[in-house]
Structure formats: structure tokens, C-alpha cells
Design a protein around this motif. Structure first.
Motif, PDB file in Angstrom:
ATOM      1  N   ILE A  94     -44.086  23.747   2.975  1.00  0.00           N
ATOM      2  CA  ILE A  94     -44.494  23.642   4.386  1.00  0.00           C
ATOM      3  C   ILE A  94     -43.326  24.025   5.298  1.00  0.00           C
ATOM      4  CG2 ILE A  94     -44.961  21.886   6.185  1.00  0.00           C
ATOM      5  CD1 ILE A  94     -46.945  20.615   4.108  1.00  0.00           C
ATOM      6  N   MET A  99     -43.847  25.523   9.079  1.00  0.00           N
ATOM      7  CA  MET A  99     -44.881  24.631   9.633  1.00  0.00           C
ATOM      8  C   MET A  99     -44.411  23.174   9.696  1.00  0.00           C
ATOM      9  SD  MET A  99     -48.283  26.170   7.798  1.00  0.00           S
ATOM     10  CE  MET A  99     -47.637  26.041   6.137  1.00  0.00           C
ATOM     11  N   ASP A 102     -45.120  21.146  13.174  1.00  0.00           N
ATOM     12  CA  ASP A 102     -46.551  20.869  13.356  1.00  0.00           C
ATOM     13  C   ASP A 102     -47.039  19.838  12.342  1.00  0.00           C
ATOM     14  OD1 ASP A 102     -46.934  22.477  15.532  1.00  0.00           O
ATOM     15  OD2 ASP A 102     -47.560  24.231  14.386  1.00  0.00           O
ATOM     16  N   THR A 103     -46.533  19.928  11.110  1.00  0.00           N
ATOM     17  CA  THR A 103     -46.938  18.969  10.073  1.00  0.00           C
ATOM     18  C   THR A 103     -46.461  17.568  10.432  1.00  0.00           C
ATOM     19  OG1 THR A 103     -46.823  20.726   8.421  1.00  0.00           O
ATOM     20  CG2 THR A 103     -46.861  18.476   7.579  1.00  0.00           C
ATOM     21  N   THR A 106     -48.698  16.201  13.147  1.00  0.00           N
ATOM     22  CA  THR A 106     -49.989  15.789  12.571  1.00  0.00           C
ATOM     23  C   THR A 106     -49.829  14.494  11.777  1.00  0.00           C
ATOM     24  OG1 THR A 106     -50.801  18.056  12.485  1.00  0.00           O
ATOM     25  CG2 THR A 106     -51.838  16.501  10.981  1.00  0.00           C
ATOM     26  N   LEU A 248     -50.999  20.642  13.420  1.00  0.00           N
ATOM     27  CA  LEU A 248     -51.510  21.746  12.601  1.00  0.00           C
ATOM     28  C   LEU A 248     -52.838  22.292  13.122  1.00  0.00           C
ATOM     29  CD1 LEU A 248     -50.706  20.200   9.119  1.00  0.00           C
ATOM     30  CD2 LEU A 248     -49.653  22.257  10.028  1.00  0.00           C
ATOM     31  N   PRO A 251     -52.535  25.743  15.727  1.00  0.00           N
ATOM     32  CA  PRO A 251     -52.504  27.096  15.175  1.00  0.00           C
ATOM     33  C   PRO A 251     -53.844  27.526  14.557  1.00  0.00           C
ATOM     34  CG  PRO A 251     -50.603  25.845  14.430  1.00  0.00           C
ATOM     35  CD  PRO A 251     -51.511  24.886  15.130  1.00  0.00           C
ATOM     36  N   VAL A 252     -54.581  26.557  13.982  1.00  0.00           N
ATOM     37  CA  VAL A 252     -55.899  26.881  13.408  1.00  0.00           C
ATOM     38  C   VAL A 252     -56.835  27.308  14.529  1.00  0.00           C
ATOM     39  CG1 VAL A 252     -57.911  25.958  12.173  1.00  0.00           C
ATOM     40  CG2 VAL A 252     -55.616  25.318  11.433  1.00  0.00           C
ATOM     41  N   ASN A 267     -51.997  27.095   7.836  1.00  0.00           N
ATOM     42  CA  ASN A 267     -52.062  25.776   8.474  1.00  0.00           C
ATOM     43  C   ASN A 267     -53.185  24.927   7.885  1.00  0.00           C
ATOM     44  OD1 ASN A 267     -50.098  25.464  10.977  1.00  0.00           O
ATOM     45  ND2 ASN A 267     -50.710  27.602  10.839  1.00  0.00           N
ATOM     46  N   ALA A 270     -51.859  23.521   4.747  1.00  0.00           N
ATOM     47  CA  ALA A 270     -50.937  22.398   5.028  1.00  0.00           C
ATOM     48  C   ALA A 270     -51.725  21.116   5.269  1.00  0.00           C
ATOM     49  CB  ALA A 270     -50.065  22.726   6.243  1.00  0.00           C
TER      50      ALA A 270
END
Length: 299
Positions: A94, A99, A102-103, A106, A248, A251-252, A267, A270
Motif C-alpha cells: 500500500i 496509498m 489515504d489508507t 480510511t 481511499l 480516488p475511487v 484503491n 487497498a
């Protein structure tokens, strides 16, 4: 033709009346949000402060320190070396694919949502198990919460609290809390009556029976509910990103609007990695506690 003429005779509410009802209800809710919006927002201020602090802690701490803490926590809960190695590999990948931030965002919101869902859901489940009347009132509410499209209850939450973390948390909890309530209720109701009678015969108070007998025996079922709640919270990440929850999901969402397949895929994977880690850890912990409870009862 006959079918359509039959449909045209179907009794319908007058369009102007329907419009009037909708206008009235919308107006009432708008007035309510203007009147009490600030008060409700200030009620959620401590939660917002905690969310910001927890997110900063995860995002700004050195990645290796966060990784050691997460792996240590997973190992303590599961006692599985394989799973711990899997966690290290997943988080390194990740980070490698850019990422990490963002992870962490989240992870912070899902952790807070899950803890709040457990803190609210388990007591409600216990009340439902204690009283058939409470169960008959709460069950239809849970049915509505589970079947209502998430976008529908985002509307009043956003109207009341605007866009940001707190509305996101509320939306995620509404969506994710039913399993933990239902399975806490079920788990306690399934506890063997003879065991309870034996506890009563030994002079246990209702609270001692609940904490010492019912909750430990219902543990695996409650853990299954918590597991489902975590999965549903993660499923809400993308929808919550629509109302300003960073992580996350954003970005999706971006990849959907701009058709970036790879961005969405990475993403999405992830999110899947987080889901698998949460799932395996909670399942392993449930198995361990179940063995412990059974061992205790054999003694």
C-alpha cells in the motif's frame, strides 16, 4: 391497450396536493436544521476533535511505527504469525503504491465507526434480548436501516450537519450498526437456559449473569456481528467520500468520474486488503475467546 386504460384509472393523489405535502415536509425539516443545526453540530464537536486527532496521529506518525503497532495489535488478537506477515506485506505494498495516507485516513474513520457501532449496538442488542417489546420496536427500525439506500439518509444528515467527517461517520454507523445489534440479541437469546438457572441458583445477580455467563457464551455470535459491521463500514467508504470523507473512497470516486481504471482498481484493492485484515483478525480473536470460554466451562 386494456392494461394501460386500467392503470390510468388507478386512484392517484392529486399532483398539487402531493407537491404541497412535499413542500411542507421539506420546509419543516429546513426550519428544524436552521433552528437546531448549530446545537447538534456542537454536540458532535468532541467526536470531530477526536477524529481529527486520531487521523493526524496515523498520517503524521512514521510509517514504520504505525506498521509495528498495527502488526502487534493483529498478532495480539489473532496469535497468528502468518496473518501478521500478511499484514506487513499488505501495508508495505500500500505504501509502495503511494496509498499510505489515504489508507490511514480510511483506517482512522473505520476504527472510530466500528468502536461507536459496538458501544451503541451491544447495549441495544442486550435490551432487545431482555425484552420482547423492545425487540418488536427495534427490529422494524433495523429493517429500514438495512434496506434504505445509503444515498437517501445522506440527504438529511448533510442538510443538518453539512459536509465533512461527522456526517460521514453518522452515515456509516446507520448503515453498519444493524448486524451487531441483531447478533448480540440472537447470541444472548441462544444462551442455554439451564446454565442461567444454575447461575441463579448460585446466587448470581442479573448483572453478574449478564457479564459472567450470557456475554461470554454469546461472544462468538457477537463477534460475528462485529465482523459484519466492519465489512459494511468498509463498503460505505466510497459513498461516504461523496460527502467529504477523505480516504481511499475519494480516488475511487475520482476514477469513476474520470474513467481511471487503474486508480480505481489499486484503491479498491487497498480497501479489500483492509477488509481481509479486519475480517481474519476478528475471526481469529473470536475463535480464541470461544476456546477460552469452552475451556473455562469444562473446568
Amino acid at each position: 391497450m386494456a392494461d394501460s386504460s386500467w392503470l390510468s384509472k388507478f386512484p392517484k393523489m392529486d399532483r398539487s396536493t402531493l407537491l404541497e405535502i412535499r413542500k411542507t415536509l421539506d420546509g419543516l425539516y429546513r426550519d428544524f436544521s436552521r433552528e437546531y443545526g448549530d446545537l447538534i453540530e456542537s454536540f458532535f464537536d468532541p467526536l470531530l476533535d477526536f477524529l481529527i486527532w486520531f487521523e493526524k496521529l496515523l498520517v503524521q506518525s512514521p510509517w514504520w511505527a504505525v506498521l509495528i503497532c498495527i502488526t502487534g495489535f493483529v498478532y495480539m488478537a489473532s496469535r497468528s504469525k502468518k496473518l501478521s506477515v500478511g499484514v506487513v506485506v499488505a501495508f508495505l505494498l500500500i505504501g509502495y503504491f503511494g496509498m499510505w495516507q489515504d489508507t490511514m485516513r480510511t483506517l482512522s474513520i473505520i476504527t472510530v465507526c466500528t468502536l461507536l457501532a459496538i458501544a451503541l449496538g451491544v447495549p441495544i442488542g442486550i435490551l432487545m434480548a431482555r425484552s420482547n417489546r423492545v425487540q418488536s420496536v427495534v427490529t422494524p427500525i433495523l429493517d429500514v436501516m438495512q434496506t434504505m439506500p445509503a444515498f437517501v439518509y445522506l440527504i438529511p444528515v448533510v442538510m443538518l450537519l453539512g459536509i465533512g467527517k461527522v456526517p460521514g461517520v453518522i452515515a456509516v454507523i446507520i448503515y453498519a450498526i444493524p448486524p451487531v445489534i441483531r447478533l448480540t440479541n440472537l447470541g444472548i437469546r441462544l444462551v442455554n437456559k439451564e446454565v442461567l438457572e444454575a447461575a441463579t441458583a448460585y446466587g448470581a445477580t442479573p448483572m453478574q449473569r449478564l457479564l459472567g455467563v450470557q456475554l461470554p457464551l454469546a461472544g462468538p455470535t457477537i463477534m460475528a456481528g462485529i465482523n459484519q459491521t466492519i465489512m459494511m463500514a468498509l463498503a460505505m467508504v466510497v459513498i461516504a467520500s461523496m460527502i467529504g470523507v477523505k480516504g481511499l473512497g475519494q480516488p475511487v470516486l475520482k476514477s469513476i468520474t474520470n474513467q481511471y481504471f487503474t486508480l480505481g482498481l489499486f484503491n479498491g484493492l487497498a480497501i479489500v486488503a483492509l477488509a481481509i485484515i479486519f475480517d481474519r483478525t476478528s475471526q481469529a480473536y473470536a475463535k480464541r475467546t470461544q476456546k477460552h470460554v469452552q475451556g473455562g466451562h469444562h473446568d
